[in-house]
Design a protein around this motif. Structure first.
Motif, short mmCIF file in Angstrom:
data_model
loop_
_atom_site.label_atom_id
_atom_site.label_comp_id
_atom_site.label_asym_id
_atom_site.label_seq_id
_atom_site.Cartn_x
_atom_site.Cartn_y
_atom_site.Cartn_z
N ALA A 60 0.84 -1.20 0.00
CA ALA A 60 0.00 0.00 0.00
C ALA A 60 0.87 1.25 0.00
N ARG A 61 0.33 2.33 -0.49
CA ARG A 61 1.05 3.61 -0.54
C ARG A 61 0.97 4.31 0.82
N ARG A 62 1.57 3.66 1.80
CA ARG A 62 1.58 4.20 3.16
C ARG A 62 2.94 3.94 3.76
N GLY A 63 3.24 4.65 4.82
CA GLY A 63 4.49 4.46 5.52
C GLY A 63 4.30 3.73 6.84
N ASP A 64 3.22 2.98 6.98
CA ASP A 64 2.94 2.27 8.22
C ASP A 64 3.86 1.05 8.35
N PRO A 65 4.03 0.51 9.56
CA PRO A 65 4.94 -0.61 9.76
C PRO A 65 4.64 -1.84 8.90
N LEU A 66 3.37 -2.14 8.66
CA LEU A 66 3.02 -3.30 7.85
C LEU A 66 3.49 -3.12 6.40
N SER A 67 3.23 -1.95 5.83
CA SER A 67 3.66 -1.68 4.45
C SER A 67 5.18 -1.64 4.33
#
Length: 135
Positions: A60-67
Motif C-alpha cells: 500500500a502507498r503508506r508508511g505504516d509498519p506493515l507496508s
C-alpha cells in the motif's frame, strides 16, 4: 552465475511512472533479470506487471509498519532497488535502512510548494537523495 534480481517500487503510480515501470520490467525480464514490482494492488490490475513476467508484491502507498515491513522483505534479497517518485523513494530508503542494497531513484515529476509543505518536501527529497546510489 546467479540471476540478477531487482525490485521496482511504485508509490502512487501516475500513468506515466506506472507505464514506465511496466516497460522497464518487460525489458529486464526479457534480458533474464528477475523482477519484483512492489505496488498497490490497483496498479497490478491496471498494468499487469505479472503479465510481463514479474512478481508482484502488494504494498500500500503508506508508511505504516506493515507496508514498510512488506517492502523490506521484498527488498531483502535484491541486487538493486529502483524507486519511482518521491514517495516510493522515501519508503524504499526507510525499508532498506541498514541493508547494503543499492537504491536507484527516478524522479518522474517534481512537486513545487512553498511554506511548510515545501519545507517538508525538500526534507523528504534530501532523505531520498542521501540514501540513493543513483538519482
Amino acid at each position: 552465475m546467479t540471476q540478477l534480481r531487482t525490485v521496482q517500487v511504485l508509490g502512487g503510480g501516475s500513468a506515466g511512472s506506472s507505464a514506465h515501470v511496466r516497460s522497464l520490467t518487460a525489458g529486464l525480464v526479457a534480458r533474464g533479470v528477475r523482477v519484483t514490482v512492489c505496488a498497490p494492488d490497483p496498479l497490478e490490475r491496471l498494468y499487469d506487471f505479472r503479465g510481463c513476467g514479474a512478481d508482484h508484491v502488494p504494498v500500500a502507498r503508506r508508511g505504516d509498519p506493515l507496508s514498510l515491513g512488506a517492502l523490506r522483505a521484498a527488498c531483502a534479497t535484491a541486487d538493486v532497488v529502483h524507486a519511482h517518485g518521491l514517495h516510493a523513494a522515501v519508503r524504499a530508503a526507510v525499508a532498506l535502512g541498514g541493508q547494503r542494497v543499492p537504491l536507484v531513484v527516478t524522479w518522474h515529476t517534481r512537486v513545487h510548494a512553498d511554506g511548510p509543505r515545501g519545507h517538508l518536501l525538500r526534507l523528504l527529497e534530501r532523505r531520498a537523495v542521501r540514501a540513493a546510489a543513483v538519482v
